[in-house]
Scaffold this active site. Structure first.
Site, short mmCIF file in Angstrom:
data_model
loop_
_atom_site.label_atom_id
_atom_site.label_comp_id
_atom_site.label_asym_id
_atom_site.label_seq_id
_atom_site.Cartn_x
_atom_site.Cartn_y
_atom_site.Cartn_z
CB SER A 1 8.27 -2.57 -0.50
OG SER A 1 7.70 -3.51 0.03
NE ARG B 1 9.22 -4.18 -5.85
CZ ARG B 1 9.18 -4.92 -4.90
NH1 ARG B 1 8.66 -3.75 -3.94
NH2 ARG B 1 10.39 -4.64 -4.22
CG HIS C 1 10.04 -6.41 8.84
ND1 HIS C 1 8.30 -6.86 8.55
CD2 HIS C 1 10.30 -6.53 8.18
CE1 HIS C 1 8.87 -7.24 7.59
NE2 HIS C 1 9.86 -7.13 6.92
CG ASP D 1 4.86 -2.14 -0.15
OD1 ASP D 1 5.49 -1.74 -0.61
OD2 ASP D 1 4.78 -2.65 0.43
CE LYS E 1 5.72 -3.53 3.38
NZ LYS E 1 5.39 -4.48 2.43
N1 URA Z 1 8.74 -7.69 1.73
C1 URA Z 1 8.18 -6.31 1.19
O1 URA Z 1 7.56 -6.38 2.25
N2 URA Z 1 8.65 -5.97 0.72
C2 URA Z 1 9.52 -6.59 -0.46
O2 URA Z 1 9.88 -5.25 -1.18
C3 URA Z 1 10.00 -7.42 0.50
C4 URA Z 1 9.66 -7.85 1.25
#
Ligand code: URA
Length: 409
Positions: free
Chosen positions: A183, A168, A82, A161, A187
């Protein structure tokens, strides 16, 4: 339990329990906690931070809010990769086929870009015919047969999320290292891979602006991985200047192909890709970093990496030879002589996004054929009149001139 007392506790910088975090966040998902109370809690978190225990708890609540992928029908160790996102970041297109050619299974579900950063799925969709929406059964079959599938998400991963992130985004609470760590990691955990490599981008064109914040994020991500018994490694890489020469979907695929064919070996893009692939091979096949790096370089030089790229693109219906870039282009030339000190990643990314290479808001139509190609890199000498970059425009001739993105002294 009562929302005001939980928010007050966080405001006073006291540690919240698992149950208190669950009460607030799950309540937000099901509508019991209104946006104004969730916003207030998020701001208290931004200002006071979270303990490791709180971060692990929040990640767990995010993970459990949705589906968790089961990759056990794929044989071997599955390694996911990622990137925290940046301008011109096409590393997945290069790294995934390299490691798959070496026997590491890659089952990667990626996202689309939003704002000025592109997404892997948009880049793949710029390849005519390429199908990003495979059924789960087909994905598993493909990974077992050819070692790699790159697709969009099949399931509802971490919906909590998603809802929190949207809030956010509009309440100035994105920039919190604990919230970013939870966050991203929720995932990755829900995606089911055994081992995870995170490329933390740092610099003007990235979410994380300082090395110190990147190191803090790295530490938290490894701790979250530990709590799930998943090996997590991180690399911190530069995003002050765009990664590589091409920014924009088709243009980036063309550059990825060129690296996979063994060109650009003295570029930073090549080095970052080799480094990422080395760690994935080391994790997936239990090799030392030195052994893994030799395997990666040999894979690129021998043409095996490109052959794997061609194989998987074809398998997903794509035809690389019919990639298209806009015929409407404009060369930007230097108005002075000197050495390039910096190329501002954010400004170039914003130009490309404005041309239509990524969605500004959910649902916007993308133009795959637009973007920017840089002709110079940091440290190059330029003379008055030299080409700095070419802009590939859509139908419009309207664009902002990126000259001030190039710092020349
Ligand atoms: N990418 C995400 O998935 N979450 C975040 O908080 C920042 C970048």
């Amino acid at each position: 339990m009562n929302a005001i007392s939980v928010i007050d506790k966080k405001r006073l910088n006291e540690e919240l329990s698992y149950d208190e975090i669950k009460f607030m966040f799950e309540g937000f998902l099901n509508g019991d906690i209104p946006e104004y109370q969730m916003s207030s809690l998020l701001m208290a978190i931004v200002l006071n931070g979270m303990s490791d225990k709180e971060i692990v708890a929040l990640t767990d609540i995010f993970v459990k809010s949705g589906d968790i992928l089961d990759l056990s029908s794929i044989e071997g160790i599955k390694v996911d990769k990622h990137s925290t996102g940046g301008i011109g970041d096409k590393t997945t297109l290069i790294v995934a086929p390299i490691v798959a050619a070496l026997g590491v299974k890659v089952c990667k579900m990626s996202g689309r870009g939003l704002g000025y950063t592109g997404g892997t799925i948009d880049k793949l969709e710029s390849i005519p015919g390429f199908n990003v929406s495979l059924e789960e059964e087909e994905i598993m079959r493909q990974v077992n047969e050819i070692g790699i599938a790159l697709t969009s998400q099949t399931r509802n991963l971490a919906p909590l999320d998603k809802k929190v992130y949207a809030l956010r985004d509009v309440t100035a609470t994105v920039e919190s290292i604990p919230l970013i760590a939870s966050s991203i990691m929720c995932k990755k955990i829900a995606s089911g891979a055994d081992k995870i490599l995170i490329d933390i981008k740092v610099g003007s064109g990235a979410l994380i602006k300082t090395r110190e914040d990147a190191e803090h994020l790295s530490e938290l991500m490894v701790k979250i991985g530990d709590s799930y018994k998943r090996e997590v490694r991180t690399l911190i890489t530069d995003m002050n200047t765009p990664l590589g020469k091409a920014i924009g979907n088709s243009l980036e695929v063309i550059e990825a192909v060129s690296i996979l064919k063994g060109h650009g070996i003295d570029s930073y893009l090549y080095e970052v890709c080799v480094e990422l692939a080395t760690h994935m091979v080391s994790m997936g096949l239990n090799k030392s970093l030195e052994e893994a790096r030799n395997m990666v370089v040999e894979c690129l030089e021998s043409g095996k990496a490109y052959a794997k790229f061609e194989e998987f693109v074809k398998r997903q219906g794509g035809n690389v030879s019919s990639l298209r870039v806009s015929g409407n282009s404009k060369v930007i030339r230097s108005v002075k002589s000197g050495i390039i000190k910096n190329i501002d990643a954010l400004k170039i990314g914003m130009l490309s996004a404005e041309l239509g290479s990524s969605a500004q808001k959910q649902g916007d139509v993308i133009n795959y054929a637009v973007g920017v190609v840089l002709h110079k890199t940091v440290g190059d000498i330029v003379h008055h009149g030299d080409a700095l970059c070419t802009i590939y425009l859509g139908d419009s001739t309207d664009y902002f001139n990126p000259l001030d993105a190039f710092e020349i002294e």
